[in-house]
Motif scaffolding. Sequence first.
Motif, mmCIF file in Angstrom:
data_model
loop_
_atom_site.group_PDB
_atom_site.id
_atom_site.type_symbol
_atom_site.label_atom_id
_atom_site.label_comp_id
_atom_site.label_asym_id
_atom_site.label_seq_id
_atom_site.Cartn_x
_atom_site.Cartn_y
_atom_site.Cartn_z
ATOM 1 N N MET A 215 22.448 48.769 23.278
ATOM 2 C CA MET A 215 23.487 48.939 24.009
ATOM 3 C C MET A 215 23.619 47.833 24.986
ATOM 4 N N PHE A 216 24.704 47.161 25.617
ATOM 5 C CA PHE A 216 24.802 46.132 26.482
ATOM 6 C C PHE A 216 25.881 46.773 27.491
ATOM 7 N N VAL A 217 25.416 46.339 28.692
ATOM 8 C CA VAL A 217 26.211 46.323 30.120
ATOM 9 C C VAL A 217 26.906 45.268 30.352
ATOM 10 N N TYR A 218 28.052 45.287 30.474
ATOM 11 C CA TYR A 218 29.071 44.126 30.911
ATOM 12 C C TYR A 218 29.887 44.516 31.866
ATOM 13 N N ARG A 219 29.933 43.777 32.943
ATOM 14 C CA ARG A 219 31.150 43.760 34.057
ATOM 15 C C ARG A 219 31.658 42.439 34.202
ATOM 16 N N GLU A 220 32.838 42.691 33.682
ATOM 17 C CA GLU A 220 33.716 41.331 34.068
ATOM 18 C C GLU A 220 34.088 40.768 35.546
ATOM 19 N N ASP A 221 34.144 41.806 36.274
ATOM 20 C CA ASP A 221 34.598 41.600 37.939
ATOM 21 C C ASP A 221 33.282 40.773 38.332
ATOM 22 N N TYR A 222 32.094 40.945 37.699
ATOM 23 C CA TYR A 222 30.959 40.182 38.383
ATOM 24 C C TYR A 222 31.192 38.891 38.224
ATOM 25 N N TYR A 223 31.670 38.505 37.036
ATOM 26 C CA TYR A 223 32.015 37.095 36.597
ATOM 27 C C TYR A 223 33.082 36.450 37.196
ATOM 28 N N ILE A 224 34.181 37.257 37.511
ATOM 29 C CA ILE A 224 35.279 36.991 38.060
ATOM 30 C C ILE A 224 34.998 36.498 39.736
ATOM 31 N N ALA A 225 34.350 37.344 40.242
ATOM 32 C CA ALA A 225 33.997 37.155 41.637
ATOM 33 C C ALA A 225 33.266 35.976 41.907
ATOM 34 N N MET A 226 32.386 35.604 40.771
ATOM 35 C CA MET A 226 31.646 34.295 41.126
ATOM 36 C C MET A 226 32.541 33.197 41.131
ATOM 37 N N HIS A 227 33.813 33.210 40.552
ATOM 38 C CA HIS A 227 34.586 32.090 40.198
ATOM 39 C C HIS A 227 35.910 32.156 41.287
ATOM 40 N N GLU A 228 35.654 32.621 42.477
ATOM 41 C CA GLU A 228 36.687 32.955 43.405
ATOM 42 C C GLU A 228 36.901 31.235 43.956
ATOM 43 N N PRO A 229 38.360 30.954 43.998
ATOM 44 C CA PRO A 229 38.979 29.774 44.373
ATOM 45 C C PRO A 229 38.888 29.731 45.761
ATOM 46 N N GLU A 230 39.340 28.281 46.197
ATOM 47 C CA GLU A 230 39.159 28.288 47.919
ATOM 48 C C GLU A 230 39.989 29.336 48.515
ATOM 49 N N ARG A 231 39.702 30.004 49.324
ATOM 50 C CA ARG A 231 40.359 31.039 50.215
ATOM 51 C C ARG A 231 41.767 30.164 50.971
ATOM 52 N N PRO A 232 43.015 30.808 50.948
ATOM 53 C CA PRO A 232 44.016 30.196 51.638
ATOM 54 C C PRO A 232 43.750 30.248 53.062
ATOM 55 N N VAL A 233 44.257 29.507 53.829
ATOM 56 C CA VAL A 233 44.211 29.470 55.300
ATOM 57 C C VAL A 233 45.768 29.283 55.862
ATOM 58 N N ALA A 234 45.842 28.999 57.226
ATOM 59 C CA ALA A 234 47.357 29.227 57.757
ATOM 60 C C ALA A 234 47.918 27.920 57.171
ATOM 61 N N ASN A 235 47.408 26.814 57.058
ATOM 62 C CA ASN A 235 48.002 25.602 56.628
ATOM 63 C C ASN A 235 47.656 25.227 55.055
ATOM 64 N N SER A 236 47.364 25.961 54.132
ATOM 65 C CA SER A 236 46.905 25.901 53.068
ATOM 66 C C SER A 236 48.250 25.523 52.130
ATOM 67 N N THR A 237 48.004 24.589 51.064
ATOM 68 C CA THR A 237 49.073 24.376 50.287
ATOM 69 C C THR A 237 49.346 25.513 49.397
ATOM 70 N N ALA A 238 50.966 25.400 48.820
ATOM 71 C CA ALA A 238 51.112 26.484 48.083
ATOM 72 C C ALA A 238 50.303 26.572 46.690
ATOM 73 N N ASP A 239 49.773 25.555 46.151
ATOM 74 C CA ASP A 239 48.969 25.489 44.802
ATOM 75 C C ASP A 239 47.786 26.391 45.316
ATOM 76 N N VAL A 240 47.108 26.188 46.380
ATOM 77 C CA VAL A 240 45.952 26.866 46.556
ATOM 78 C C VAL A 240 46.068 28.495 46.946
ATOM 79 N N GLN A 241 47.404 28.827 47.418
ATOM 80 C CA GLN A 241 47.588 30.163 47.757
ATOM 81 C C GLN A 241 47.761 30.663 46.083
ATOM 82 N N ASP A 242 48.649 29.952 45.649
ATOM 83 C CA ASP A 242 48.814 30.372 44.114
ATOM 84 C C ASP A 242 47.558 30.737 43.275
ATOM 85 N N LYS A 243 46.553 29.766 43.349
ATOM 86 C CA LYS A 243 45.530 29.975 42.601
ATOM 87 C C LYS A 243 44.654 31.093 42.845
#
Length: 504
Positions: free
Chosen positions: A425-453
Amino acid sequence: MASAFIPNPPSTPPAAAQLSLPQNVEAEAAMLGAMMIDNRLADDVIDLLEPEHFYEPVHGRVFAAIKSLRKTDMLATPVTLRPMFEADEGMRALGGPSYMALLTGSGAGLIGARQFAKQIYDLAMLRTLVSVGRTLVDRALDTSEEVNPRKQIEEAEEELFKVAADGGAENTVKSFGDAAKAAVKMAERALNAGGNLSGITTGLDSVNAKMGGMHHSDLMILAGRPGMGKTALATNIAFNAAQRWMRDMADGIPPDRSVGTKVAFFSLEMSADQLATRILSEQSRISSERLRMGKINNAEMSRLVQASMELQHLPLFIDDTAGLTIGALHTRMRRLQRRHNYEIGLVVVDYLQLLQGSGRSSNDNRVQEISEISRGLKTMAKDLNVSVMALSQLSRAVEQREDKRPQLSDLRESGSIEQDADIVMFVYREDYYIAMHEPERPVANSTADVQDKHAKWSQAYQEKAGLSELIIAKQRHGATGKVTLAFEAEFTRFSDAALQGFNP
């Protein structure tokens, strides 16, 4: 009796050793003579003994030759055996190959050949016990090397177990009727448990439905990359099985009808108190991190004490000795079984790669050592009639693929692990890998592209957050596939996804 057909006394050890070692050379000679007179007798007793069970070495070699000929369905007589002993020095000392003809000159062994075989075997066991005892005394008296009494005791126990296990083949042969009764009993147990469960419960209905529970004599491998929660899942399963046993006993259910069991947990990585902290965290619903750091209030402390009191009689026994060999593990498990009335049905080993081999194969290469360990775990499962769950690491090859779901080929130093295991049996958690690749967090003056990603990433994470896959890649008793489980990282707790409101 022997003087009638043994012309010269066989070569024997010095008189002092001869007096101290149990033996019956005459019984050996009589039985060999009977085997050569009537090959049907040979076929009857040939699997009861091995050449090393004979005190006289020449007799052992004659027995081996008879066994070899009968395996190819050839006659074993003094005539057919003669060419095999023309150059045998020990036989020459007894008068040459004609000695075998003299063995057949008495029919003493024709009646009661099996009794002769049993006596030869019993005497061989006694000689082995003498040898084990002498070795134990010699090691105990020798203080020139590192003194480690506990290790010496475990090695002596292992040698004694080998003596006890030797020659047990006859006792393990079952008629079809006996096997059928066991199969019917297993089906009845599954029916009484409400279906889907013929073995020990995992405490997870979806996993039980896929596997039918954990079965005696099975070796299960539970593998995953670091951070996937394999130790947490193994701890949850061990706790669930032990808790079900405790409840069934309180309800008056006979032990042989309970789907729970007493559990032995060999933790080679974590300490016993760390494992206990995980279980108490899960049961009291208090974060294990806060428990370790003492960041809890009085109400939570009361819940913790209550959970501890409820579980103080939990039949879950933890051995956190580091650096165990596979032989020492087997010895400790047998000792635990004796101490707990042979009611331990599940053994968890965390984890396989931290075990050590006997020392012989480990000097060659790691792959051979892992092979010895996996075979040893499977042997222990069968010898002690328990279900063994061994945790295992996975190779880094998983991280190089786009789809990081594990495969059988990812088992680290694998080959033999996959071969020896009944279930992988294998244990696999996809959320673990998704969390590792979090893109840049948007701030007040972030571009639409950053917010969309980040919005797309957040949506993907929310879809998989709290979900885990148990991938059953190999199962001798059923189908492969996957089971979706819920995972609460805060409490290191796995549960059925449907019960937590997920739609797997």
